[in-house]
Structures are given as structure tokens and as C-alpha cells.
Design an enzyme around this catalytic site. Structure first.
Site, PDB file in Angstrom:
ATOM      1  N   ASN A 294       5.435  55.258  53.939  1.00 34.91           N
ATOM      2  CA  ASN A 294       5.466  56.226  52.839  1.00 34.91           C
ATOM      3  C   ASN A 294       6.466  55.800  51.769  1.00 34.91           C
ATOM      4  O   ASN A 294       6.879  56.612  50.943  1.00 34.91           O
ATOM      5  CB  ASN A 294       5.874  57.599  53.363  1.00 34.91           C
ATOM      6  CG  ASN A 294       4.952  58.083  54.457  1.00 34.91           C
ATOM      7  OD1 ASN A 294       3.741  58.060  54.301  1.00 34.91           O
ATOM      8  ND2 ASN A 294       5.518  58.514  55.574  1.00 34.91           N
TER       9      ASN A 294
ATOM     10  N   SER B 252      -0.518  65.142  53.520  1.00 33.28           N
ATOM     11  CA  SER B 252       0.027  63.912  54.089  1.00 33.28           C
ATOM     12  C   SER B 252      -1.009  63.049  54.801  1.00 33.28           C
ATOM     13  O   SER B 252      -0.844  61.839  54.863  1.00 33.28           O
ATOM     14  CB  SER B 252       1.159  64.248  55.052  1.00 33.28           C
ATOM     15  OG  SER B 252       0.682  65.020  56.129  1.00 33.28           O
TER      16      SER B 252
ATOM     17  N   GLU C 238       1.162  72.193  51.216  1.00 30.94           N
ATOM     18  CA  GLU C 238       1.664  70.927  50.672  1.00 30.94           C
ATOM     19  C   GLU C 238       1.035  70.728  49.298  1.00 30.94           C
ATOM     20  O   GLU C 238      -0.011  71.313  49.012  1.00 30.94           O
ATOM     21  CB  GLU C 238       1.246  69.760  51.584  1.00 30.94           C
ATOM     22  CG  GLU C 238       2.024  69.705  52.871  1.00 30.94           C
ATOM     23  CD  GLU C 238       1.463  68.663  53.840  1.00 30.94           C
ATOM     24  OE1 GLU C 238       1.262  67.510  53.448  1.00 30.94           O
ATOM     25  OE2 GLU C 238       1.245  69.028  55.001  1.00 30.94           O
TER      26      GLU C 238
ATOM     27  N   ASP D 258       5.431  72.139  49.698  1.00 30.02           N
ATOM     28  CA  ASP D 258       6.075  70.930  50.218  1.00 30.02           C
ATOM     29  C   ASP D 258       5.549  69.722  49.434  1.00 30.02           C
ATOM     30  O   ASP D 258       4.380  69.362  49.549  1.00 30.02           O
ATOM     31  CB  ASP D 258       5.747  70.819  51.713  1.00 30.02           C
ATOM     32  CG  ASP D 258       6.399  69.615  52.382  1.00 30.02           C
ATOM     33  OD1 ASP D 258       6.987  68.779  51.674  1.00 30.02           O
ATOM     34  OD2 ASP D 258       6.315  69.522  53.627  1.00 30.02           O
TER      35      ASP D 258
ATOM     36  N   LYS E 233      10.638  59.450  51.673  1.00 26.56           N
ATOM     37  CA  LYS E 233       9.366  58.819  51.316  1.00 26.56           C
ATOM     38  C   LYS E 233       9.545  58.054  50.003  1.00 26.56           C
ATOM     39  O   LYS E 233      10.222  57.037  50.008  1.00 26.56           O
ATOM     40  CB  LYS E 233       8.271  59.869  51.338  1.00 26.56           C
ATOM     41  CG  LYS E 233       7.994  60.194  52.814  1.00 26.56           C
ATOM     42  CD  LYS E 233       7.312  61.454  53.120  1.00 26.56           C
ATOM     43  CE  LYS E 233       7.221  61.587  54.639  1.00 26.56           C
ATOM     44  NZ  LYS E 233       7.089  62.951  55.096  1.00 26.56           N
TER      45      LYS E 233
ATOM     46  N   HIS F 252       1.721  70.529  57.118  1.00 27.84           N
ATOM     47  CA  HIS F 252       2.508  69.676  58.019  1.00 27.84           C
ATOM     48  C   HIS F 252       3.084  70.438  59.217  1.00 27.84           C
ATOM     49  O   HIS F 252       3.449  71.609  59.108  1.00 27.84           O
ATOM     50  CB  HIS F 252       3.649  69.058  57.210  1.00 27.84           C
ATOM     51  CG  HIS F 252       4.379  67.958  57.919  1.00 27.84           C
ATOM     52  ND1 HIS F 252       5.561  68.146  58.593  1.00 27.84           N
ATOM     53  CD2 HIS F 252       4.075  66.644  58.057  1.00 27.84           C
ATOM     54  CE1 HIS F 252       5.971  67.004  59.104  1.00 27.84           C
ATOM     55  NE2 HIS F 252       5.092  66.068  58.798  1.00 27.84           N
TER      56      HIS F 252
ATOM     57  N   HIS G 192       4.918  64.223  49.630  1.00 27.75           N
ATOM     58  CA  HIS G 192       4.165  63.036  49.200  1.00 27.75           C
ATOM     59  C   HIS G 192       3.910  63.020  47.695  1.00 27.75           C
ATOM     60  O   HIS G 192       3.021  62.305  47.223  1.00 27.75           O
ATOM     61  CB  HIS G 192       2.853  62.931  49.982  1.00 27.75           C
ATOM     62  CG  HIS G 192       3.111  62.749  51.451  1.00 27.75           C
ATOM     63  ND1 HIS G 192       3.349  61.520  52.010  1.00 27.75           N
ATOM     64  CD2 HIS G 192       3.249  63.658  52.439  1.00 27.75           C
ATOM     65  CE1 HIS G 192       3.598  61.673  53.298  1.00 27.75           C
ATOM     66  NE2 HIS G 192       3.544  62.961  53.583  1.00 27.75           N
TER      67      HIS G 192
HETATM   68  C1  LIG Z   1       7.289  63.651  56.410  1.00 30.55           C
HETATM   69  C2  LIG Z   1       7.015  65.072  56.121  1.00 30.55           C
HETATM   70  C3  LIG Z   1       7.927  66.084  56.453  1.00 30.55           C
HETATM   71  C4  LIG Z   1       9.132  65.821  57.307  1.00 30.55           C
HETATM   72  O1  LIG Z   1      10.102  65.101  56.640  1.00 30.55           O
HETATM   73  P1  LIG Z   1      11.101  64.166  57.442  1.00 30.55           P
HETATM   74  O2  LIG Z   1      12.175  63.894  56.482  1.00 30.55           O
HETATM   75  O3  LIG Z   1      10.337  62.960  57.837  1.00 30.55           O
HETATM   76  O4  LIG Z   1      11.569  64.963  58.634  1.00 30.55           O
HETATM   77  C5  LIG Z   1       7.657  67.365  56.036  1.00 30.55           C
HETATM   78  N1  LIG Z   1       6.532  67.657  55.342  1.00 30.55           N
HETATM   79  C6  LIG Z   1       5.620  66.716  55.051  1.00 30.55           C
HETATM   80  C7  LIG Z   1       4.397  67.100  54.309  1.00 30.55           C
HETATM   81  C8  LIG Z   1       5.820  65.403  55.434  1.00 30.55           C
HETATM   82  O5  LIG Z   1       4.909  64.475  55.162  1.00 30.55           O
END
Ligand SMILES: *Cc1c(COP(=O)(O)O)cnc(C)c1O
Length: 412
Positions: A48, A191, A187, A216, A250, A134, A219
Site C-alpha cells: 500500500n 481496501s 471507507e 476511513d 499507506k 474494514h 486508501h
Molecule cells: C490498513 C487499514 C486500517 C488499519 O490501519 P493500520 O495502520 O494498518 O492498523 C484501517 N482501515 C482501513 C480501510 C485499512 O485499509
């Protein structure tokens, strides 16, 4: 073998039978377009690290300097003595970057979701989740003890029906200490499917029903919008979202998670988010490097990287089957279905020196196993040509997943 290990071995055997067993692979190189595994270089389409910042010199310098000045460990939680200059600088910078009153950083994105949702919601409340949101948000919603409802992926009619149901319920008795609340969580760029949430419609709906919205942008941070704040910025609705979440591990190249929003939100989290309060502060080097990541993303160089990324995504899309493909993000799922078959396909690519991992239950639903291809700005035109050629030879059918939004080009 004792009874404990016998039982666990039975469970592991079951996972193997179902094609769901997983094991760690240890790579001997930094993250990048190529990664080294047991002396072999593999073309990497698994990470990522969208802007190629995970091994970027300016971020490494920031980490080194923070180690020299602040040492390796923060020594305590943020509310005791672990809150150091790099943490507050990062949060100041994140608030400016996101254009919000305040921001708060957490050690991981997972801890961000857990702490935030549980700080805001409890058993008198209702949380409504997109079906594909997620795991960190699903786990948080469960832990909060709020009533949980799930709407079909990106289906605004389904969401509207659930909101109507929530409006009708008199969940909070007269004696309750406060009004019960409804939180929608989703999101922005999904993801595992790479499609977009219809954020404009979501914002309209939540406002109509007086619900709160948490988005969230794990990405999307650093990748979308005029200031690269995320998809909410690109769609002009960021200021109407109560809780903007993102990750620092990411596109921003380091580790951690953040919440951006009002001062009141951040103050509430400092007082109530248990994953923030009862956990040692992130190492100062991580906070300092994340600040450098945010600065990089905001710089002209960051914009150049982003342009390269979308150019590579475009090249992949046109080399697959011409103009009919239009991917909405740098995440391109190759849906296979059967778990075992996905693993075999990933293995065939691995043999050709290409790493594109099989993603299986519980990361995605059973029978929806896939290979997940992520493009980054570190890939060259030749890398893209090579992977396109390999997946075509394996008979891939890479399609953008459905979404009600126009394709990425118009949202960026
Ligand atoms: C990767 C991810 C997380 C978690 O984040 P980390 O820092 O890896 O714990 C939360 N939400 C989404 C959509 C993700 O892709």
C-alpha cells in the site's frame, strides 16, 4: 504433544483443508517496486506504499533525527509523559493538511478505529456499517456494544431504510443520560475492491436523518483531491463529515492512524479513547517520519509522484483491454472466487517472479477470494507491462468493481 497443542493443531489442519491457512514470509529488503525474498528479487504488487515513501530519504532523515533527539521509546502513554514534540508537531501538521480544527494520531489505524468508535458510541446508540468496511471498524462497532446494522455495499436505498428504522426507535429511555445517536461508518476507497463510496449521497442522507458520519480514508489520504487530503476533499464534502479517519502507513509511508475533525472531537478522544489512553505513545521516530510523509505528500514532489501513480494505473488499464477499463483507484482486484484457486494463481505468478498476494476469508467473504494488485508510483512502465502480460496469460479478468460514482479520473 499436550492437549493444548493438539487442539490448536486440529484447528490449523481445518484452515488448511479450507485453503485458508496463512503463514508469514520474511522479506530481506525495504518496501519498493522490487522486494527480496531468499536471495530472489520479486516484482512487488502487494504493498500500500502508493507514493513510494516507505523507503524515501527525507522520511528516513526525519526518523534518524528524531532518534537522536528523542531516543527510541516514548516511555509512557501520551497522557502521562509520552507526549513528545514530534507527536504534537504531527497533529498540528495533520490538522493543517486536512483543513480541520484539530487532529489526533494513534499508534495504528486499527487502534484509531477501536478507540474512536468506542469513545463516541455505547449500548444506547446505533452504528450502521457498509458491508465491506474494514475489520478495524467492524471490531470497534462490536466492542462499543452499540446496536449494529449493516447496509449492502454502497447501497444508499438500503442505508436509507435502516436510517428510517433508526429514526423510529425510541431506544433511549426517559431516564437515559443523553440522546441516543446514530453513526454511519464507511471507507472512501475500499481496501479490497478499490471502488469509491458515494460520499455526496452519504452526506446528504446522514444530514437528513441527523446521523453522524465517519469516513476511513486509509486508501485515499495523499492521493485524491486538490490538496491530496482524500476522496472527501475531491468530492467537496470533507467539511460535512464529523469524523475523518486515515492511516499513516499507506501512501504516507510510515505507521499509525489519525482522526481529523473538530477540537471537541479530539478533546473527547483524548479523554475517552481507550486505545489512545492505555497504550504507550508511538515511538518519536514514527511521528517525525510521518510528519515528513505528510510534508512530502503536500509538496510539488508529492504531486509529481501522484501523477506518476495515476499514469501507471492508466497504463495498466489500457494494456489489459483497451479503453473499456477504468480503474477508480490503485487497488485492482482480480476476483477468482475459490480460495484454493486464488492461492494457486498467486503461486504461479510468484514462480514468474511477481508477488501479488491471494486475499481470502476473513479479509474478504468466503468464495470471494481474489488476487489484489496494487500499483505504486515506484513502478516503471516496464513493470506495468510485465504484470499485465503475466495476468493476461493466466486468463485474468480484471474489472473495476461497481460503484455509483464516475470513475477515478473525475473524482481526482
Ligand atoms: C490498513 C487499514 C486500517 C488499519 O490501519 P493500520 O495502520 O494498518 O492498523 C484501517 N482501515 C482501513 C480501510 C485499512 O485499509
Amino acid at each position: 504433544m499436550n492437549d493444548f497443542d493438539l487442539e490448536l493443531n486440529r484447528r490449523l489442519a481445518q484452515l488448511k483443508e479450507q485453503g485458508l491457512h496463512r503463514a508469514l514470509r520474511t522479506f530481506d529488503s525495504p518496501q519498493g517496486a522490487r522486494v527480496e525474498f531468499q536471495g530472489r528479487l520479486l516484482l512487488n504488487f502487494s504493498s500500500n506504499d502508493y507514493l513510494g515513501l516507505a523507503n524515501e530519504p527525507s522520511l528516513k532523515v526525519a526518523a534518524h533525527e528524531a532518534v537522536e533527539r528523542f531516543g527510541t521509546g516514548a516511555g509512557a502513554s501520551r497522557l502521562i509523559s509520552g507526549s513528545l514534540t514530534p507527536h504534537s508537531e504531527l497533529e498540528q501538521l495533520l490538522a493543517e493538511f486536512k483543513g480541520t480544527e484539530a487532529a489526533l494520531s494513534f499508534s495504528t489505524g486499527y487502534a484509531t478505529a477501536l478507540g474512536t468508535i468506542c469513545a463516541l458510541m455505547d449500548r444506547e446508540d446505533v452504528i450502521i456499517l457498509d458491508k465491506l468496511v474494514h475489520a478495524s471498524i467492524v471490531d470497534a462497532a462490536r466492542l462499543s456494544a452499540a446496536k449494529l446494522r449493516v447496509f449492502a455495499h454502497n447501497d444508499m436505498n438500503d442505508l436509507a431504510n435502516i436510517l428510517k428504522w433508526a429514526d423510529g426507535g425510541s431506544r433511549a429511555p426517559e431516564s437515559s443520560r443523553r440522546r441516543s445517536r446514530v453513526l454511519i461508518a464507511t471507507e472512501s476507497v475500499f481496501s479490497m475492491d478499490g471502488d469509491h463510496a458515494p460520499l455526496r449521497d452519504l452526506v446528504e442522507l446522514k444530514e437528513k436523518h441527523g446521523a453522524w458520519l465517519m469516513v476511513d480514508e486509509a486508501h485515499a489520504t495523499g492521493l485524491y483531491g486538490p490538496n491530496r487530503r482524500g476522496l472527501a476533499e475531491a468530492l467537496g464534502v470533507a467539511q460535512r463529515i464529523e469524523i475523518q479517519m486515515g492511516t499513516l502507513g499507506k501512501a504516507l509511508g510510515v505507521a499509525g492512524g489519525y482522526i481529523a475533525g473538530s477540537r471537541a472531537l479530539v478533546d473527547c478522544l483524548v479523554n475517552r479513547a481507550r486505545s489512545f489512553i492505555f497504550s504507550t505513545a508511538p515511538v518519536p521516530a514514527a511521528a517525525a517520519a510521518a510528519s515528513a510523509g505528510v510534508r512530502f505528500a503536500q509538496s510539488a514532489e508529492g504531486e509529481a509522484r501522484r501523477n506518476v501513480l495515476w499514469q501507471r494505473v492508466g497504463e495498466l488499464s489500457s494494456s489489459l483491454d483497451g479503453a473499456s477499463q477504468d480503474f477508480q483507484s490503485a487497488i485492482i482486484p482480480w476476483l477468482i472466487g475459490e480460495e484454493e484457486k486464488a492461492v494457486q494463481t498467486a503461486e504461479a505468478l510468484w514462480q514468474q517472479g511477481i508477488y501479488m498476494p491471494a486475499i481470502r476469508f476473513p479479509t474478504v467473504a468466503r468464495g470471494r477470494a481474489r488476487l489484489r494488485l496494487t500499483v505504486t508510483a515506484a513502478h516503471t512502465r516496464q513493470d506495468i507491462a510485465r504484470v499485465a502480460d503475466a495476468v493476461k496469460r493466466l486468463g485474468a479478468n480484471l474489472r473495476p468493481t461497481s460503484s455509483q460514482l464516475p470513475a477515478h479520473a473525475s473524482a481526482r
